[in-house]
Design a protein around this motif. Structure first.
Motif, PDB file in Angstrom:
ATOM      1  N   LYS A  98     110.647  61.823   5.844  1.00 41.31           N
ATOM      2  CA  LYS A  98     110.981  62.909   6.758  1.00 41.31           C
ATOM      3  C   LYS A  98     111.585  62.298   8.013  1.00 41.31           C
ATOM      4  CE  LYS A  98     107.204  65.739   4.969  1.00 41.31           C
ATOM      5  NZ  LYS A  98     105.911  66.396   5.287  1.00 41.31           N
ATOM      6  N   ILE A  99     112.858  62.617   8.260  1.00 42.32           N
ATOM      7  CA  ILE A  99     113.617  61.997   9.347  1.00 42.32           C
ATOM      8  C   ILE A  99     114.061  63.070  10.339  1.00 42.32           C
ATOM      9  CG2 ILE A  99     115.580  60.544   9.939  1.00 42.32           C
ATOM     10  CD1 ILE A  99     113.534  59.187   8.094  1.00 42.32           C
ATOM     11  N   ALA A 100     113.912  62.787  11.632  1.00 45.44           N
ATOM     12  CA  ALA A 100     114.353  63.716  12.681  1.00 45.44           C
ATOM     13  C   ALA A 100     115.583  63.167  13.389  1.00 45.44           C
ATOM     14  CB  ALA A 100     113.228  63.961  13.684  1.00 45.44           C
ATOM     15  N   TRP A 101     116.475  64.079  13.725  1.00 46.22           N
ATOM     16  CA  TRP A 101     117.654  63.746  14.539  1.00 46.22           C
ATOM     17  C   TRP A 101     117.648  64.660  15.753  1.00 46.22           C
ATOM     18  CZ3 TRP A 101     121.202  60.042  14.888  1.00 46.22           C
ATOM     19  CH2 TRP A 101     122.295  60.256  15.749  1.00 46.22           C
ATOM     20  N   ARG A 102     117.812  64.095  16.925  1.00 46.93           N
ATOM     21  CA  ARG A 102     117.768  64.893  18.160  1.00 46.93           C
ATOM     22  C   ARG A 102     119.115  64.893  18.869  1.00 46.93           C
ATOM     23  NH1 ARG A 102     118.496  62.815  23.553  1.00 46.93           N
ATOM     24  NH2 ARG A 102     117.126  63.863  25.000  1.00 46.93           N
ATOM     25  N   ALA A 103     119.529  66.077  19.346  1.00 53.29           N
ATOM     26  CA  ALA A 103     120.722  66.238  20.171  1.00 53.29           C
ATOM     27  C   ALA A 103     120.366  67.113  21.364  1.00 53.29           C
ATOM     28  CB  ALA A 103     121.848  66.884  19.366  1.00 53.29           C
ATOM     29  N   ASP A 104     120.885  66.777  22.545  1.00 50.72           N
ATOM     30  CA  ASP A 104     120.623  67.585  23.737  1.00 50.72           C
ATOM     31  C   ASP A 104     121.809  68.494  24.028  1.00 50.72           C
ATOM     32  OD1 ASP A 104     122.157  65.381  24.339  1.00 50.72           O
ATOM     33  OD2 ASP A 104     120.799  64.570  25.834  1.00 50.72           O
ATOM     34  N   MET A 105     121.564  69.582  24.780  1.00 51.54           N
ATOM     35  CA  MET A 105     122.552  70.655  24.880  1.00 51.54           C
ATOM     36  C   MET A 105     123.014  70.994  26.294  1.00 51.54           C
ATOM     37  SD  MET A 105     121.021  73.419  22.108  1.00 51.54           S
ATOM     38  CE  MET A 105     119.503  73.737  23.039  1.00 51.54           C
ATOM     39  N   ASP A 106     122.298  70.552  27.335  1.00 52.32           N
ATOM     40  CA  ASP A 106     122.561  71.068  28.680  1.00 52.32           C
ATOM     41  C   ASP A 106     123.681  70.332  29.408  1.00 52.32           C
ATOM     42  OD1 ASP A 106     120.706  68.929  28.563  1.00 52.32           O
ATOM     43  OD2 ASP A 106     120.025  69.311  30.595  1.00 52.32           O
ATOM     44  N   ALA A 107     124.288  71.039  30.351  1.00 51.83           N
ATOM     45  CA  ALA A 107     125.322  70.495  31.228  1.00 51.83           C
ATOM     46  C   ALA A 107     124.725  70.314  32.627  1.00 51.83           C
ATOM     47  CB  ALA A 107     126.523  71.430  31.268  1.00 51.83           C
ATOM     48  N   ILE A 108     125.551  69.909  33.591  1.00 55.23           N
ATOM     49  CA  ILE A 108     125.057  69.700  34.952  1.00 55.23           C
ATOM     50  C   ILE A 108     125.975  70.383  35.969  1.00 55.23           C
ATOM     51  CG2 ILE A 108     123.964  67.515  34.351  1.00 55.23           C
ATOM     52  CD1 ILE A 108     126.243  66.086  35.792  1.00 55.23           C
ATOM     53  N   LYS A 109     125.432  70.565  37.166  1.00 54.95           N
ATOM     54  CA  LYS A 109     126.211  71.121  38.265  1.00 54.95           C
ATOM     55  C   LYS A 109     127.093  70.035  38.876  1.00 54.95           C
ATOM     56  CE  LYS A 109     122.933  74.742  39.623  1.00 54.95           C
ATOM     57  NZ  LYS A 109     122.107  75.302  40.718  1.00 54.95           N
ATOM     58  N   THR A 110     128.355  70.330  39.051  1.00 55.63           N
ATOM     59  CA  THR A 110     129.279  69.411  39.713  1.00 55.63           C
ATOM     60  C   THR A 110     130.518  70.176  40.146  1.00 55.63           C
ATOM     61  OG1 THR A 110     130.658  67.422  39.476  1.00 55.63           O
ATOM     62  CG2 THR A 110     130.267  68.731  37.488  1.00 55.63           C
ATOM     63  N   ASP A 111     131.060  69.799  41.282  1.00 52.62           N
ATOM     64  CA  ASP A 111     132.286  70.414  41.770  1.00 52.62           C
ATOM     65  C   ASP A 111     133.508  69.562  41.471  1.00 52.62           C
ATOM     66  OD1 ASP A 111     131.056  72.686  42.861  1.00 52.62           O
ATOM     67  OD2 ASP A 111     130.483  71.584  44.674  1.00 52.62           O
ATOM     68  N   GLU A 112     133.296  68.422  40.802  1.00 47.59           N
ATOM     69  CA  GLU A 112     134.416  67.556  40.458  1.00 47.59           C
ATOM     70  C   GLU A 112     135.315  68.263  39.440  1.00 47.59           C
ATOM     71  OE1 GLU A 112     135.221  64.790  41.776  1.00 47.59           O
ATOM     72  OE2 GLU A 112     133.401  64.272  42.907  1.00 47.59           O
ATOM     73  N   PRO A 113     136.641  68.197  39.618  1.00 42.66           N
ATOM     74  CA  PRO A 113     137.553  68.857  38.677  1.00 42.66           C
ATOM     75  C   PRO A 113     137.523  68.192  37.315  1.00 42.66           C
ATOM     76  CG  PRO A 113     138.776  67.485  40.224  1.00 42.66           C
ATOM     77  CD  PRO A 113     137.357  67.509  40.712  1.00 42.66           C
ATOM     78  N   ASP A 114     137.654  68.995  36.276  1.00 44.56           N
ATOM     79  CA  ASP A 114     137.649  68.491  34.905  1.00 44.56           C
ATOM     80  C   ASP A 114     139.016  67.888  34.600  1.00 44.56           C
ATOM     81  OD1 ASP A 114     137.376  68.057  32.172  1.00 44.56           O
ATOM     82  OD2 ASP A 114     136.140  69.843  31.901  1.00 44.56           O
ATOM     83  N   PRO A 115     139.077  66.594  34.212  1.00 44.14           N
ATOM     84  CA  PRO A 115     140.379  65.985  33.923  1.00 44.14           C
ATOM     85  C   PRO A 115     141.023  66.523  32.658  1.00 44.14           C
ATOM     86  CG  PRO A 115     138.613  64.476  33.332  1.00 44.14           C
ATOM     87  CD  PRO A 115     137.975  65.643  34.031  1.00 44.14           C
ATOM     88  N   VAL A 116     140.235  67.119  31.768  1.00 46.95           N
ATOM     89  CA  VAL A 116     140.767  67.652  30.509  1.00 46.95           C
ATOM     90  C   VAL A 116     141.032  69.144  30.704  1.00 46.95           C
ATOM     91  CG1 VAL A 116     140.433  67.795  28.023  1.00 46.95           C
ATOM     92  CG2 VAL A 116     139.350  65.955  29.318  1.00 46.95           C
ATOM     93  N   THR A 117     142.199  69.468  31.164  1.00 47.51           N
ATOM     94  CA  THR A 117     142.502  70.847  31.576  1.00 47.51           C
ATOM     95  C   THR A 117     142.531  71.824  30.414  1.00 47.51           C
ATOM     96  OG1 THR A 117     144.868  70.323  31.463  1.00 47.51           O
ATOM     97  CG2 THR A 117     143.793  70.108  33.601  1.00 47.51           C
ATOM     98  N   PHE A 118     142.867  71.368  29.183  1.00 48.71           N
ATOM     99  CA  PHE A 118     142.982  72.316  28.075  1.00 48.71           C
ATOM    100  C   PHE A 118     141.630  72.799  27.575  1.00 48.71           C
ATOM    101  CE2 PHE A 118     142.759  68.168  26.087  1.00 48.71           C
ATOM    102  CZ  PHE A 118     141.933  68.353  24.993  1.00 48.71           C
ATOM    103  N   ILE A 119     140.536  72.161  28.011  1.00 49.29           N
ATOM    104  CA  ILE A 119     139.199  72.669  27.698  1.00 49.29           C
ATOM    105  C   ILE A 119     138.378  72.769  28.984  1.00 49.29           C
ATOM    106  CG2 ILE A 119     139.039  71.995  25.278  1.00 49.29           C
ATOM    107  CD1 ILE A 119     137.638  69.447  26.131  1.00 49.29           C
ATOM    108  N   LYS A 120     139.021  73.200  30.037  1.00 46.72           N
ATOM    109  CA  LYS A 120     138.385  73.299  31.342  1.00 46.72           C
ATOM    110  C   LYS A 120     137.226  74.288  31.335  1.00 46.72           C
ATOM    111  CE  LYS A 120     139.670  73.886  36.199  1.00 46.72           C
ATOM    112  NZ  LYS A 120     140.795  74.185  37.111  1.00 46.72           N
ATOM    113  N   SER A 121     136.163  73.936  32.053  1.00 50.57           N
ATOM    114  CA  SER A 121     134.978  74.786  32.115  1.00 50.57           C
ATOM    115  C   SER A 121     135.307  76.152  32.709  1.00 50.57           C
ATOM    116  CB  SER A 121     133.896  74.104  32.965  1.00 50.57           C
ATOM    117  OG  SER A 121     132.829  74.999  33.224  1.00 50.57           O
TER     118      SER A 121
END
Length: 427
Positions: A98-121
């Protein structure tokens, strides 16, 4: 997520592959082929998550997407564990580990602009600047691939999708809410995006990060606060060894350097102590001295407060001294040495050896609550590189210009789906 996308992914995940083309393939080759087939849809999911980031304890949309996706694969799904946590249970066609795999889901607060504009928040002031959107997508991809291998899968795989990693509370919340009453894993694995080249996998037995501590010393009002501050600062400076120098970004930006970085045997990121800041302040008439530091040796973190207390009691400030304690302490994942070695041998048998490198030091300025699972179940936590210098992509977590080469998703799914498949085996 739109119903159309869920339907497409479900059809791909449950679709019948060509039996004739698969007959002569080994399991890893099948996994590579199947990952290629779902890759475009995984990218769509990642971009959707990236455009709709949610901070710790508010991951309701992300959690719903994950739950619906896993149900579409035919997994047993448990929801709302420790808040917005999700667990998907995939039972193989044969008995095994029996094997477990863990992934986390949360983001963080930031005012820095996203460099990847085509998937901008779309959510102002919130970004996936630590790669958890990629972690979630890789977890869903692994679940897809292994569900396609269900009849040949020996054992059970648990997929843990965790909220609130950034606040260091999500793992503890899920455990407190009965996670290990629901699942009974023999081993647990997980990953975090790192600054290395896209697809590069880094591993290390025992501690991955330095131990971060904030020391708080309480004094009665002192006649000479400057003298007290200098006294305490000099005591702590006396513990410095192999100090990493410069600003936090200067220190962390050298971590990928081929000569002194963490993958070099000559790395500067081992056996160190350095101060991260000191301050003296008053609160309700009491004087406090606070100091944050990073230490690679856990035993030293136990002895430092005792040694400092002795020095204070042998000084002119002994009559002013009230107490000393750690006001903040971040743990580090501690990889089980035996499982780390097994994982190394297993992954090396099918993955590009040049893209699988050991670490020789401990990372400063970070931490991971994956340790709380490891306190219950032996496991291994990996770093997966996401940078691409030719495209100007820098995947240093929490850096202002953080971005990820999306091919990393493919590498992560292929490699770790294969690892989990092998680890469930009774052989």
């Amino acid at each position: 997520m739109k119903l159309k996308l869920i339907t497409i992914v479900f059809l791909i995940a449950t679709g019948i592959l060509s039996a004739q083309s698969d007959e002569n393939m080994n399991t890893y080759q099948k996994i590579v082929k199947q990952t290629d087939e779902i890759y475009d849809n995984l990218v769509k999911i990642r971009r959707d998550l990236h455009m709709n980031p949610e901070i710790s304890k508010q991951e309701k949309r992300t959690s719903k997407i994950v739950a619906e996706y896993l149900k579409g694969l035919g997994l047993e799904v448990k929801i709302n564990i420790g808040g917005n946590g999700i667990v998907g249970i995939l039972k193989g066609g044969k008995k095994g580990r029996k094997i477990a795999w863990r992934a986390d889901m949360d983001a963080i607060k930031t005012d820095e602009p996203d460099p990847v504009t085509f998937i901008k928040s779309k959510n102002v002031g919130i970004r996936h600047i630590c790669g958890h959107d990629v972690h979630t997508t890789i977890g869903l991809g692994i679940a897809t691939i292994l569900s396609q291998q269900k009849e040949d899968l020996e054992g059970t795989v648990y997929f843990i999708f965790q909220p609130a990693e950034e606040t260091f509370t999500g793992a503890k919340d899920m455990i407190k809410d009965g996670l290990f009453d629901i699942i009974k894993p023999d081993e647990i694995y997980g990953l975090h995006i790192g600054p290395e080249t896209s697809g590069m996998i880094n591993f290390k037995a025992n501690e991955l990060f330095a131990y971060q501590r904030t020391l708080e010393v309480k004094f009665k009002p002192s006649a000479n606060e400057n003298e007290l501050e200098n006294f305490m600062t000099n005591i702590l400076k006396g513990y410095a060894r192999n100090p990493l120098k410069g600003s936090p970004w200067d220190i962390i930006n050298n971590i990928s350097d081929p000569k002194i970085g963490i993958t070099s045997k000559e790395t500067i990121y081992k056996d160190y102590f350095f101060l991260d800041g000191t301050k003296l302040y008053k609160d309700q008439g009491t004087t406090f001295f606070s100091a944050s530091f990073f230490e690679t040796n856990i035993e030293n973190t136990h002895s430092i407060p005792l040694e400092i207390k002795k020095q204070i009691l042998n000084s002119k400030f002994r009559d002013s001294f009230i107490s000393i304690r750690y006001s903040r302490a971040y743990a580090t994942p501690i990889n089980d040495p035996e499982l780390t070695n097994i994982a190394k041998q297993t992954i090396s048998s099918f993955y590009n050896e040049e893209m699988f490198k050991p670490l020789y030091g401990q990372v400063p300025y970070s931490g991971e609550d994956f340790i709380f699972y490891q306190q219950k179940v032996p496991g291994v936590f990996f770093f997966l590189g996401g940078s691409n210098t030719e495209k100007g992509i820098n995947s240093m977590p929490h850096s202002p210009n953080f971005a990820v080469d999306e091919k990393t998703i493919k590498y992560g799914v292929q490699c770790f789906a294969s690892l989990i498949f092998e680890r469930t085996s009774n052989k």
